[in-house]
Design a protein around this motif. Sequence first.
Motif, PDB file in Angstrom:
ATOM      1  N   SER A  63       0.495  -1.145  -0.149  1.00 19.86           N
ATOM      2  CA  SER A  63      -0.130   0.119   0.018  1.00 19.86           C
ATOM      3  C   SER A  63       0.755   1.220  -0.209  1.00 19.86           C
ATOM      4  O   SER A  63       1.621   1.286  -0.030  1.00 19.86           O
ATOM      5  N   THR A  64       0.004   2.681   0.049  1.00 18.97           N
ATOM      6  CA  THR A  64       0.687   3.828   0.305  1.00 18.97           C
ATOM      7  C   THR A  64       1.962   3.666   1.186  1.00 18.97           C
ATOM      8  O   THR A  64       3.135   4.743   1.296  1.00 18.97           O
ATOM      9  N   SER A  65       0.824   3.416   2.267  1.00 13.06           N
ATOM     10  CA  SER A  65       1.683   3.683   3.566  1.00 13.06           C
ATOM     11  C   SER A  65       2.296   2.864   3.951  1.00 13.06           C
ATOM     12  O   SER A  65       4.375   3.318   4.348  1.00 13.06           O
ATOM     13  N   GLU A  66       2.419   1.388   3.582  1.00 12.16           N
ATOM     14  CA  GLU A  66       3.861   0.108   3.347  1.00 12.16           C
ATOM     15  C   GLU A  66       5.007   1.395   2.364  1.00 12.16           C
ATOM     16  O   GLU A  66       5.443   0.660   2.876  1.00 12.16           O
ATOM     17  N   GLN A  68       5.899   4.132   1.870  1.00 13.22           N
ATOM     18  CA  GLN A  68       5.975   5.209   2.710  1.00 13.22           C
ATOM     19  C   GLN A  68       7.345   5.089   3.684  1.00 13.22           C
ATOM     20  O   GLN A  68       7.807   5.387   3.389  1.00 13.22           O
ATOM     21  N   GLU A  69       6.375   4.061   4.264  1.00 13.07           N
ATOM     22  CA  GLU A  69       7.949   3.203   5.781  1.00 13.07           C
ATOM     23  C   GLU A  69       9.095   2.983   4.764  1.00 13.07           C
ATOM     24  O   GLU A  69      10.006   2.681   5.663  1.00 13.07           O
ATOM     25  N   LYS A  75       4.303  10.739   2.685  1.00 20.35           N
ATOM     26  CA  LYS A  75       3.482   9.914   1.401  1.00 20.35           C
ATOM     27  C   LYS A  75       2.812  10.984   0.492  1.00 20.35           C
ATOM     28  O   LYS A  75       2.340  10.316  -0.953  1.00 20.35           O
ATOM     29  N   LYS A  79       2.505   9.451  -3.266  1.00 23.06           N
ATOM     30  CA  LYS A  79       0.881   9.421  -4.017  1.00 23.06           C
ATOM     31  C   LYS A  79       1.772  10.537  -5.453  1.00 23.06           C
ATOM     32  O   LYS A  79       1.234   9.907  -6.282  1.00 23.06           O
TER      33      LYS A  79
END
Length: 105
Positions: A63-66, A68-69, A75, A79
């Motif tokens: 995912s986008t959050s993953e 990012q990490e 973020k 994106k």
Amino acid sequence: MDQTEKLLMGIENVLSIAAELVDEVSRLKEVEEECRMLKEKLFLKQFTKSEKEVFALALDGHSTSEMQEILFKEKATIKMQRRSILQKLNVSSMKEAVDKFQKIS
């Protein structure tokens, strides 16, 4: 030359042809794999290094959050890179982008 000898010669001929066909199939599989790899390289060539990193993670289902990490990026940056990938591929979702890539593989 009797019937048995003719039959044995015929069998040897068929086996020889079969061996040649097996070799040709093997060679064609290698060519097919090389073509697949070249298609993938050409597909990915349109992306920047950062976009390739994001796309690779998308292929793995992140995912986008993953992302990012994993990439230590904001973020908004992730994106923006995802949006750029979608525009370059003329698709509306990352799932479509991944599907498009998998169709060439």
